[in-house]
Scaffold this motif. Structure first.
Motif, PDB file in Angstrom:
ATOM      1  N   ILE A  13       0.843  -1.184   0.000  1.00 18.73           N
ATOM      2  CA  ILE A  13       0.000   0.000   0.000  1.00 18.73           C
ATOM      3  C   ILE A  13       0.887   1.247   0.000  1.00 18.73           C
ATOM      4  CG2 ILE A  13      -0.313  -0.021   2.508  1.00 18.73           C
ATOM      5  CD1 ILE A  13      -3.206   0.926   1.963  1.00 18.73           C
ATOM      6  N   LEU A  28     -10.247   0.570   3.525  1.00 17.83           N
ATOM      7  CA  LEU A  28      -9.484   1.720   3.043  1.00 17.83           C
ATOM      8  C   LEU A  28     -10.461   2.869   2.875  1.00 17.83           C
ATOM      9  CD1 LEU A  28      -7.344  -0.190   0.391  1.00 17.83           C
ATOM     10  CD2 LEU A  28      -6.712   0.394   2.742  1.00 17.83           C
ATOM     11  N   PHE A  34      -2.680   0.245  -3.934  1.00 15.73           N
ATOM     12  CA  PHE A  34      -2.398  -1.007  -3.243  1.00 15.73           C
ATOM     13  C   PHE A  34      -2.341  -2.156  -4.235  1.00 15.73           C
ATOM     14  CE2 PHE A  34      -6.943  -1.193  -3.552  1.00 15.73           C
ATOM     15  CZ  PHE A  34      -7.231  -2.540  -3.670  1.00 15.73           C
TER      16      PHE A  34
END
Length: 134
Positions: A13, A28, A34
């Protein structure tokens, strides 16, 4: 976006490598770059043009500091693949990946490229069966 990871699984990430010690769900809450470990290609697996493009784009996602040098390589490899491959599905997929890269949608480009692996293998298969001259 919600991501569920298994114990011991890694994901990348914004250039950081994160390992999960037990099963976890992660939410998230903002835009991040990511990549899941299952989608990471090793350098030795980049044996065809499309896989080499994938690897270059993957580098852009995993190491944002390398994006400036990996982007021109990805574009050059896409140009080479567009010359090398004639199958309409392959060329359309390559153009889609190129458009995603122009828009800065690298993850979207990876998804497009991953979908082309089987088509590329099929395209290259007749070449593998051609008998070599002795």
């Amino acid at each position: 976006m919600n991501i569920t990871l298994r114990a011991g699984e890694r994901f990348f990430i914004n250039g950081a490598v994160i390992r999960i010690d037990r099963k976890a769900s992660i939410e998230l809450l903002n835009e991040v770059t990511f990549l899941l470990e299952a989608h990471v290609m090793q350098a030795e697996e980049a044996t065809t043009l499309i896989r080499q493009i994938y690897f270059a784009v993957q580098i852009m996602l995993m190491d944002p500091t390398a994006a400036a040098s990996a982007a021109p390589l990805a574009r050059s490899l896409i140009e080479s693949a567009l010359v090398a491959y004639r199958a309409p599905e392959l060329t359309a997929g390559l153009k889609s990946a190129a458009a995603s890269l122009v828009r800065g949608r690298n993850f979207e480009a990876l998804k497009s490229l991953r979908a082309l692996f089987a088509l590329e293998d099929k395209e290259l298969q007749p070449l593998a069966k051609t008998p070599s001259a002795a």
